[in-house]
Design a protein around this motif. Structure first.
Motif, PDB file in Angstrom:
ATOM      1  N   ASP A 285       1.293  -1.300  -0.190  1.00 34.06           N
ATOM      2  CA  ASP A 285       0.238   0.046  -0.193  1.00 34.06           C
ATOM      3  C   ASP A 285       1.159   1.244   0.265  1.00 34.06           C
ATOM      4  OD1 ASP A 285      -1.981   1.931   0.150  1.00 34.06           O
ATOM      5  OD2 ASP A 285      -2.808   1.180   2.388  1.00 34.06           O
ATOM      6  N   GLY A 286       1.007   1.819  -1.054  1.00 40.63           N
ATOM      7  CA  GLY A 286       2.018   3.247  -1.163  1.00 40.63           C
ATOM      8  C   GLY A 286       0.659   4.285  -1.190  1.00 40.63           C
ATOM      9  N   SER A 287      -0.310   4.473  -0.703  1.00 38.01           N
ATOM     10  CA  SER A 287      -0.803   5.152  -0.619  1.00 38.01           C
ATOM     11  C   SER A 287      -0.391   6.734   0.481  1.00 38.01           C
ATOM     12  CB  SER A 287      -2.908   5.102  -0.241  1.00 38.01           C
ATOM     13  OG  SER A 287      -2.107   4.329   0.823  1.00 38.01           O
ATOM     14  N   LEU A 288      -1.240   7.675  -0.046  1.00 35.64           N
ATOM     15  CA  LEU A 288      -0.269   8.376   1.047  1.00 35.64           C
ATOM     16  C   LEU A 288      -0.876   8.113   2.299  1.00 35.64           C
ATOM     17  CD1 LEU A 288       0.894  11.948   1.835  1.00 35.64           C
ATOM     18  CD2 LEU A 288      -1.056  12.582   1.369  1.00 35.64           C
ATOM     19  N   ALA A 289      -2.107   7.732   2.824  1.00 36.66           N
ATOM     20  CA  ALA A 289      -2.375   7.445   4.511  1.00 36.66           C
ATOM     21  C   ALA A 289      -1.936   6.609   5.176  1.00 36.66           C
ATOM     22  CB  ALA A 289      -3.626   7.408   4.123  1.00 36.66           C
ATOM     23  N   ALA A 290      -1.133   5.397   3.847  1.00 43.69           N
ATOM     24  CA  ALA A 290      -0.625   4.607   4.476  1.00 43.69           C
ATOM     25  C   ALA A 290       0.648   4.910   4.768  1.00 43.69           C
ATOM     26  CB  ALA A 290      -1.336   2.843   3.332  1.00 43.69           C
ATOM     27  N   ILE A 291       1.116   5.641   4.114  1.00 41.49           N
ATOM     28  CA  ILE A 291       3.007   6.070   4.461  1.00 41.49           C
ATOM     29  C   ILE A 291       2.564   7.105   5.500  1.00 41.49           C
ATOM     30  CG2 ILE A 291       4.816   7.748   3.563  1.00 41.49           C
ATOM     31  CD1 ILE A 291       4.001   6.692   0.403  1.00 41.49           C
ATOM     32  N   LEU A 292       1.941   7.555   5.745  1.00 36.97           N
ATOM     33  CA  LEU A 292       1.726   8.885   7.411  1.00 36.97           C
ATOM     34  C   LEU A 292       1.652   7.918   8.125  1.00 36.97           C
ATOM     35  CD1 LEU A 292      -0.386  11.978   5.407  1.00 36.97           C
ATOM     36  CD2 LEU A 292       2.780  11.632   5.608  1.00 36.97           C
ATOM     37  N   HIS A 293       0.992   7.263   8.270  1.00 37.49           N
ATOM     38  CA  HIS A 293       0.833   6.003   8.997  1.00 37.49           C
ATOM     39  C   HIS A 293       1.559   5.244   9.187  1.00 37.49           C
ATOM     40  CE1 HIS A 293      -1.195   1.794  11.004  1.00 37.49           C
ATOM     41  NE2 HIS A 293      -1.755   3.407  11.420  1.00 37.49           N
ATOM     42  N   ARG A 294       1.956   4.582   8.909  1.00 38.65           N
ATOM     43  CA  ARG A 294       3.575   3.606   8.616  1.00 38.65           C
ATOM     44  C   ARG A 294       5.108   4.968   8.977  1.00 38.65           C
ATOM     45  NH1 ARG A 294       2.453   1.196   4.252  1.00 38.65           N
ATOM     46  NH2 ARG A 294       3.650   2.073   2.586  1.00 38.65           N
ATOM     47  N   ALA A 295       5.028   6.499   9.484  1.00 40.05           N
ATOM     48  CA  ALA A 295       5.780   7.108   9.731  1.00 40.05           C
ATOM     49  C   ALA A 295       5.569   7.835  11.041  1.00 40.05           C
ATOM     50  CB  ALA A 295       6.341   8.069   8.988  1.00 40.05           C
ATOM     51  N   ASN A 296       3.913   7.041  10.896  1.00 36.37           N
ATOM     52  CA  ASN A 296       3.356   7.532  13.091  1.00 36.37           C
ATOM     53  C   ASN A 296       3.230   8.912  12.444  1.00 36.37           C
ATOM     54  OD1 ASN A 296       3.621   5.337  13.815  1.00 36.37           O
ATOM     55  ND2 ASN A 296       6.083   5.693  14.208  1.00 36.37           N
ATOM     56  N   ARG A 297       2.767   9.584  11.418  1.00 38.30           N
ATOM     57  CA  ARG A 297       2.345  10.834  11.388  1.00 38.30           C
ATOM     58  C   ARG A 297       1.221  11.282  11.626  1.00 38.30           C
ATOM     59  NH1 ARG A 297       6.362  13.412  12.544  1.00 38.30           N
ATOM     60  NH2 ARG A 297       5.163  15.608  12.546  1.00 38.30           N
ATOM     61  N   ILE A 298       0.784  10.138  11.758  1.00 34.93           N
ATOM     62  CA  ILE A 298      -0.796  10.111  11.635  1.00 34.93           C
ATOM     63  C   ILE A 298      -1.322   9.151  12.140  1.00 34.93           C
ATOM     64  CG2 ILE A 298      -2.061  11.340   9.450  1.00 34.93           C
ATOM     65  CD1 ILE A 298      -2.997   8.928   8.477  1.00 34.93           C
ATOM     66  N   THR A 299      -2.076   8.716  13.005  1.00 38.61           N
ATOM     67  CA  THR A 299      -2.805   7.837  14.282  1.00 38.61           C
ATOM     68  C   THR A 299      -3.363   6.973  13.537  1.00 38.61           C
ATOM     69  OG1 THR A 299      -4.496   8.296  14.860  1.00 38.61           O
ATOM     70  CG2 THR A 299      -2.715   9.105  16.143  1.00 38.61           C
ATOM     71  N   THR A 300      -3.320   5.457  13.713  1.00 41.46           N
ATOM     72  CA  THR A 300      -3.941   3.950  13.461  1.00 41.46           C
ATOM     73  C   THR A 300      -5.757   4.694  13.455  1.00 41.46           C
ATOM     74  OG1 THR A 300      -3.248   3.020  14.571  1.00 41.46           O
ATOM     75  CG2 THR A 300      -4.774   1.797  14.283  1.00 41.46           C
ATOM     76  N   SER A 301      -6.232   5.615  14.820  1.00 39.61           N
ATOM     77  CA  SER A 301      -7.371   5.495  13.916  1.00 39.61           C
ATOM     78  C   SER A 301      -7.871   6.348  13.231  1.00 39.61           C
ATOM     79  CB  SER A 301      -8.462   5.581  15.667  1.00 39.61           C
ATOM     80  OG  SER A 301      -7.670   7.290  16.257  1.00 39.61           O
ATOM     81  N   GLN A 302      -7.147   7.686  12.975  1.00 37.52           N
ATOM     82  CA  GLN A 302      -7.164   8.621  11.415  1.00 37.52           C
ATOM     83  C   GLN A 302      -7.592   7.687  10.821  1.00 37.52           C
ATOM     84  OE1 GLN A 302      -3.757  11.188  12.959  1.00 37.52           O
ATOM     85  NE2 GLN A 302      -5.125  12.632  14.206  1.00 37.52           N
ATOM     86  N   TYR A 303      -5.800   6.486  10.547  1.00 43.11           N
ATOM     87  CA  TYR A 303      -6.220   5.833   9.396  1.00 43.11           C
ATOM     88  C   TYR A 303      -7.019   5.706   8.579  1.00 43.11           C
ATOM     89  CZ  TYR A 303      -3.938   2.442   6.578  1.00 43.11           C
ATOM     90  OH  TYR A 303      -3.074   1.723   4.944  1.00 43.11           O
ATOM     91  N   ARG A 304      -7.792   4.918   9.774  1.00 45.85           N
ATOM     92  CA  ARG A 304      -8.710   3.871   9.492  1.00 45.85           C
ATOM     93  C   ARG A 304      -9.860   5.112   8.970  1.00 45.85           C
ATOM     94  NH1 ARG A 304      -9.014   0.977  14.703  1.00 45.85           N
ATOM     95  NH2 ARG A 304      -7.435  -1.048  14.421  1.00 45.85           N
ATOM     96  N   ALA A 305     -10.022   6.090   9.547  1.00 44.63           N
ATOM     97  CA  ALA A 305     -11.284   6.614   8.890  1.00 44.63           C
ATOM     98  C   ALA A 305     -11.421   7.039   8.197  1.00 44.63           C
ATOM     99  CB  ALA A 305     -11.529   8.098  10.307  1.00 44.63           C
ATOM    100  N   ILE A 306      -9.781   7.782   8.050  1.00 46.58           N
ATOM    101  CA  ILE A 306      -9.136   8.217   5.760  1.00 46.58           C
ATOM    102  C   ILE A 306      -9.711   6.662   5.249  1.00 46.58           C
ATOM    103  CG2 ILE A 306      -7.827   8.606   4.483  1.00 46.58           C
ATOM    104  CD1 ILE A 306      -6.193   9.703   6.626  1.00 46.58           C
ATOM    105  N   ARG A 307      -9.194   5.556   5.843  1.00 46.30           N
ATOM    106  CA  ARG A 307      -9.620   4.514   4.478  1.00 46.30           C
ATOM    107  C   ARG A 307     -11.147   4.419   4.755  1.00 46.30           C
ATOM    108  NH1 ARG A 307      -5.818   1.501   2.907  1.00 46.30           N
ATOM    109  NH2 ARG A 307      -6.815   0.665   1.118  1.00 46.30           N
ATOM    110  N   GLU A 308     -12.074   4.883   5.554  1.00 42.87           N
ATOM    111  CA  GLU A 308     -13.710   4.835   5.769  1.00 42.87           C
ATOM    112  C   GLU A 308     -13.863   5.679   4.766  1.00 42.87           C
ATOM    113  OE1 GLU A 308     -14.647   4.037   9.529  1.00 42.87           O
ATOM    114  OE2 GLU A 308     -13.542   2.099  10.273  1.00 42.87           O
ATOM    115  N   ARG A 309     -13.284   6.931   4.894  1.00 46.46           N
ATOM    116  CA  ARG A 309     -14.352   8.319   5.093  1.00 46.46           C
ATOM    117  C   ARG A 309     -14.130   8.775   3.041  1.00 46.46           C
ATOM    118  NH1 ARG A 309     -14.790  10.805  10.136  1.00 46.46           N
ATOM    119  NH2 ARG A 309     -15.552   9.233  11.187  1.00 46.46           N
ATOM    120  N   ALA A 310     -12.530   8.635   2.863  1.00 45.90           N
ATOM    121  CA  ALA A 310     -12.318   9.032   1.413  1.00 45.90           C
ATOM    122  C   ALA A 310     -11.218   8.547   0.887  1.00 45.90           C
ATOM    123  CB  ALA A 310     -11.247  10.043   2.559  1.00 45.90           C
ATOM    124  N   ASP A 311     -11.713   6.572   1.207  1.00 49.34           N
ATOM    125  CA  ASP A 311     -11.024   5.542   0.506  1.00 49.34           C
ATOM    126  C   ASP A 311     -10.435   6.210  -1.566  1.00 49.34           C
ATOM    127  OD1 ASP A 311      -9.026   3.336   0.509  1.00 49.34           O
ATOM    128  OD2 ASP A 311     -11.037   2.594  -0.383  1.00 49.34           O
TER     129      ASP A 311
END
Lengths: 268, 179
Positions: free
Chosen positions: A55-81
């Motif tokens: 997964d090379g999406s921006l959300a996944a990259i920022l999540h792996r780099a701890n720039r966004i939290t897991t819940s923020q990442y989940r929210a992005i995947r659910e609402r802005a996939d």
């Protein structure tokens, strides 16, 4: 003539050098041993890269780099996939979750990281498609190749040395007699140490810890050098008995054969 | 006629060909060629590019073949082929050339990965003044206490015999629980 060939004849380092010097624009597609990588360039600069099903999406990259939290990442995947990376990036900046620099630095690290991994690919086929652009919804970067090539060449030498030291990832580790006290290990080393067990192959330990072949070898090499562990054949894995080892399957005859060899060599 | 084989491996110029020559009843069938690299030529004029082949006839019904591997890494594609079906293997290391210990270790690991057969390590050229002590070689090669590390002079038949016998004893020991 199309730029295509075999990595055995033309290495990743040579390819990147060529793309850099010729100032090429297009996408390099490399079919490696187990996955495919696509690396895009604009005027000889690295612009984008993706590898396999990662997964090379921006959300996944920022999540792996701890720039966004897991819940923020989940929210992005659910609402802005379905939202593109460019649109998502603007939203995150506007919302104050990340800065523009956060996005650029982490994208650059991610893309350069993929290219660094390619340096360890010595088998596979490549082709350069000059009319193939990166996906339109992805953010492109502009990275000079020189430093990546120098770093990659260094890494290739390290890879070759580590492959000499640890030729097979089908081996396992066991602790030596040395007690594990006052150790100063990194988090990654501890993650590997947790799985030191003759039942776990290095390949399994690497997969469990999401480590690449270079990383697991690098960590295991450090542990071996420190004398903490030794390489063993995985326990419980049936040894690949070669039927041609002995001319007979009868255990008593096999033993007799060895005793005859001993007698003969003693008498020489 | 039954045949079994053992493999003699180790870094470039460790003494593998000489080791086999010391016990083979036939002149070793050796595929030696003049070295192409200046660096390698400084150490040795010729080297094994395919394999050495020696023979010890045990009796009318049994023959032991000794295969020596080429030492340079660029011929390592031969190693797996030669290791197929071996009873065990000997890793020869030149005790006077510590710069080759790392490579010896790598070769040992490679062969261990090929086949779970017993092996011994022979510290060759122990008769030379600048040879490393056995225990120092053991530490340098990171061998545990259980691995047999034996002193050896490849041109001396009795030390070569001892190395082969120790390998055979290890093979017997490995068979004990099953018999």
């Amino acid at each position: 003539m199309a730029l295509r060939g075999n990595l055995r004849d033309f290495t990743i380092t040579q390819l990147l050098n060529l793309i850099n010097l010729a100032g090429k624009t297009g996408t390099l597609i490399v079919e490696g041993p187990s996955e495919e990588a696509q690396v895009a360039f604009r005027d000889g600069k690295l612009a984008f890269a993706r590898i396999g099903a990662e997964d090379g999406s921006l959300a996944a990259i920022l999540h792996r780099a701890n720039r966004i939290t897991t819940s923020q990442y989940r929210a992005i995947r659910e609402r802005a996939d379905r939202m593109g990376d460019k649109e998502l990036g603007l939203l995150l900046i506007d919302g104050g979750y990340v800065t523009q620099e956060d996005i650029l630095v982490n994208l650059q690290n991610h893309i350069a990281g993929i290219v660094r991994r390619l340096f360890t690919w010595v088998e596979g086929f490549f082709r350069f498609e000059s009319d193939m652009d990166p996906p339109a919804d992805r953010i492109q970067v502009r990275l000079d190749l020189e430093n990546i090539i120098i770093e990659g060449s260094r890494q290739l030498r390290e890879w070759e040395q580590l492959q000499d030291e640890i030729p097979s990832l089908d081996m396992a580790l066991k602790f030596t007699q040395r007690p594990l006290t006052n150790l100063n290990l990194s988090a990654e080393e501890w993650r590997v140490v947790r799985y030191v067990d003759p039942r776990n192959s290095l390949r399994q330990v690497a997969a469990t810890n999401k480590l690449g072949e270079l990383d697991i070898r690098r960590i295991v090499y450090g542990l071996l050098q420190a004398g903490l562990v030794e390489l063993v054949r995985p326990a419980g894995v049936p040894a690949p008995v070669n039927p041609r080892m002995f001319p007979t399957r009868d255990k008593i005859e096999q033993k007799s054969l060895i005793n005859r060899l001993i007698g003969r060599i003693r008498s020489m | 006629m039954q045949t079994v084989k053992m493999v003699v491996t180790g870094p470039f110029n460790a003494g593998k060909t000489q080791f086999i020559q010391s016990v083979s009843e036939i002149d070793v069938v050796s595929t030696e060629r003049r070295l192409s690299s200046e660096g390698e030529r400084a150490v040795k004029e010729q080297t094994t590019v395919a394999m050495d082949f020696g023979r010890i006839t045990v009796d009318d019904d049994l023959v032991l073949y000794l295969f020596g591997t080429p030492g340079q890494k660029r011929f390592d594609f031969m190693w797996e082929i030669l290791s197929e079906g071996m009873l065990g293997f000997v890793v020869i290391v030149d005790s006077t050339r510590p710069e080759t210990f790392r490579e010896a270790r790598a070769i040992l690991e490679t062969f261990r990965a090929y086949a779970p057969t017993p092996y011994v390590v022979a510290a060759n050229k122990q008769d030379l003044e600048d040879a490393w002590e056995l225990e120092d070689v053991r530490h340098a090669l990171r061998l545990d206490g259980k691995t047999k590390l034996l002193p050896c002079v490849a041109i001396n038949r009795s030390t070569v015999k001892m190395v082969l016998l120790e390998l055979l004893y290890s093979i017997l020991e490995e068979m004990e629980p099953e018999s």
